[in-house]
Enzyme design. Structure first.
Site, PDB file in Angstrom:
ATOM      1  N   THR A 198      40.037  48.786  18.960  1.00  0.00           N
ATOM      2  CA  THR A 198      38.901  47.827  18.995  1.00  0.00           C
ATOM      3  C   THR A 198      38.876  46.942  17.746  1.00  0.00           C
ATOM      4  O   THR A 198      38.372  45.817  17.807  1.00  0.00           O
ATOM      5  CB  THR A 198      37.533  48.522  19.198  1.00  0.00           C
ATOM      6  OG1 THR A 198      37.186  49.271  18.033  1.00  0.00           O
ATOM      7  CG2 THR A 198      37.536  49.421  20.414  1.00  0.00           C
ATOM      8  N   TYR A 234      29.587  41.332  11.001  1.00  0.00           N
ATOM      9  CA  TYR A 234      31.036  41.565  10.938  1.00  0.00           C
ATOM     10  C   TYR A 234      31.743  40.543  10.059  1.00  0.00           C
ATOM     11  O   TYR A 234      32.712  40.866   9.369  1.00  0.00           O
ATOM     12  CB  TYR A 234      31.630  41.598  12.351  1.00  0.00           C
ATOM     13  CG  TYR A 234      31.416  42.942  12.997  1.00  0.00           C
ATOM     14  CD1 TYR A 234      32.104  44.059  12.531  1.00  0.00           C
ATOM     15  CD2 TYR A 234      30.491  43.116  14.017  1.00  0.00           C
ATOM     16  CE1 TYR A 234      31.895  45.313  13.070  1.00  0.00           C
ATOM     17  CE2 TYR A 234      30.274  44.365  14.569  1.00  0.00           C
ATOM     18  CZ  TYR A 234      30.980  45.461  14.091  1.00  0.00           C
ATOM     19  OH  TYR A 234      30.763  46.704  14.624  1.00  0.00           O
ATOM     20  N   GLY A 249      35.151  43.314  19.576  1.00  0.00           N
ATOM     21  CA  GLY A 249      34.684  43.545  20.961  1.00  0.00           C
ATOM     22  C   GLY A 249      34.845  45.005  21.316  1.00  0.00           C
ATOM     23  O   GLY A 249      35.528  45.333  22.287  1.00  0.00           O
ATOM     24  N   HIS A 250      34.172  45.899  20.524  1.00  0.00           N
ATOM     25  CA  HIS A 250      34.412  47.339  20.716  1.00  0.00           C
ATOM     26  C   HIS A 250      34.279  47.767  22.182  1.00  0.00           C
ATOM     27  O   HIS A 250      35.219  48.260  22.797  1.00  0.00           O
ATOM     28  CB  HIS A 250      33.392  48.162  19.920  1.00  0.00           C
ATOM     29  CG  HIS A 250      33.480  48.027  18.440  1.00  0.00           C
ATOM     30  ND1 HIS A 250      34.533  48.488  17.695  1.00  0.00           N
ATOM     31  CD2 HIS A 250      32.602  47.504  17.545  1.00  0.00           C
ATOM     32  CE1 HIS A 250      34.314  48.261  16.406  1.00  0.00           C
ATOM     33  NE2 HIS A 250      33.153  47.665  16.293  1.00  0.00           N
ATOM     34  N   ASP A 251      33.063  47.607  22.716  1.00  0.00           N
ATOM     35  CA  ASP A 251      32.760  48.298  23.973  1.00  0.00           C
ATOM     36  C   ASP A 251      33.468  47.679  25.177  1.00  0.00           C
ATOM     37  O   ASP A 251      33.850  48.390  26.117  1.00  0.00           O
ATOM     38  CB  ASP A 251      31.237  48.307  24.199  1.00  0.00           C
ATOM     39  CG  ASP A 251      30.533  49.245  23.215  1.00  0.00           C
ATOM     40  OD1 ASP A 251      31.236  50.034  22.540  1.00  0.00           O
ATOM     41  OD2 ASP A 251      29.299  49.188  23.135  1.00  0.00           O
TER      42      ASP A 251
END
Ligand code: RIB
Ligand code: CA
Length: 331
Positions: A198, A234, A249-251
């Site tokens: 991620t 961020y 865009g982790h999730d």
């Protein structure tokens, strides 16, 4: 279409800005059918998570059942939500909201997951992008759950990449390490999408501006507002992210793994979670299959996890962009 290529998904989430990105990717992608959303504490308190999930669906013109999940971790005390990252409301402090029309499903998140899995054995995938208490609670309600699900993809943990809440811990695992260890050792087909991948997916605010301009819709305006707030955090913390004024865009990468597994390189092995002390929240992957460690916790029967270690981030970002620019919003 090959029926296996369509994914019936329960989305377990703590929305949260990147959770909102992931939700809209799921609603927009033609191969994903969202059968329910289960909520948890994490980026916000659980009641706010319920409100946000209902709201994001409502303004996108969709009706998806939303079930309330755990309000705190299994063992450790809960922590205050990270308002400086996601805003006090989890969506970057929206200036106003429409009144909510829908209400939450009366069942608990765990009961919702168990009921759906029993109704459609082998068909449902769980995509989990918050602390993992709801999944652990569902396993407690139905110990046969691993055999009733198609699989689990979770955003959480890290193998080699430094942690984001401690030198070794990623936030979702840190927030409920005891539940996470139960989930990693449950024996379901499990894929871990952690910081190793991620942190490679950097999405600039300009992309969300393009999506909002394209649709001229409250849903994508709301997403843009939320991402703009989130990107400040961020961009200040990571110079290379600041250069493009963006965010990780982790999730959404968990959903991208579901629909485009070929974009990822993986390593397979048992994962255990440290629950106490300075390493609390660390996800430890056994990377040498041929080596047998004689210590408790690493017996040969501990189930394996597929850990994502590399990603074609350009292709992932492009898939995100193309999907969100598609014709998925109703008015
Ligand atoms: O570490 C990233 C994760 O923590 C994401 O799920 C994000 O939404 C936060 O909860
Ligand atoms: Ca999340």
């Amino acid at each position: 279409m090959n029926p296996r290529s369509r994914h019936r998904v329960i989305f377990d989430t703590d929305p949260g800005v990147d959770d909102a990105m992931a939700l809209y990717f799921a609603l927009a992608h033609p191969d994903i059918e969202l059968v329910g959303i289960t909520t948890t504490f994490g980026n916000v308190r659980v009641e706010q998570a319920v409100q946000n999930a209902l709201y994001l669906c409502q303004i996108a013109g969709r009706t998806v059942p939303v079930a309330r999940g755990l309000a705190s971790p299994w063992v450790k005390p809960g922590e205050a939500p990270p308002e400086h990252i996601h805003g006090a409301d989890g969506l970057g402090n929206l200036p106003s909201r429409q009144a909510l029309r829908a209400q939450a499903d009366p069942r608990s998140a765990a009961q919702f997951i168990v009921d759906a899995a029993r109704e459609r054995p082998g068909e449902i995938s769980l995509v989990a992008v918050g602390p993992l208490g709801n999944l652990a609670a569902a396993l407690k309600l139905e110990p046969a759950l691993p055999g009733l699900l198609r699989g689990v993809v979770l955003m959480g943990g890290t193998v080699l990449e430094p942690g984001n809440v401690s030198p070794v811990a990623e936030a979702n695992i840190w927030n409920d390490p005891h539940a996470a260890d139960i989930v990693f050792t449950a024996g379901w087909p499990l894929t871990m999408v952690g910081l190793d991948v991620t942190h490679r997916l950097i999405l600039p605010v300009t992309l969300f501006r393009e999506i909002a301009r394209h649709h001229q819709h409250l849903a994508t305006d709301t997403l843009l507002h939320a991402v703009d707030f989130y990107a400040h955090f961020y961009s200040q913390r990571f110079a290379h992210v600041g250069q493009v004024h963006g965010c990780f865009g982790h999730d959404v990468l968990a959903f991208i793994r579901l629909v485009a597994p070929g974009l990822f390189g993986t390593v397979n092995g048992p994962v255990r979670v440290a629950t106490e002390g300075p390493a609390a929240g660390q996800t430890i992957l056994k990377r040498l299959p041929e080596l047998h460690y004689p210590h408790p916790g690493w017996e040969p029967h501990v189930p394996c996890t597929e850990a994502c270690m590399s990603v074609d981030a350009t292709a992932a970002a492009d898939l995100f962009r193309q999907t969100l620019l598609g014709d998925w919003l109703t008015r």
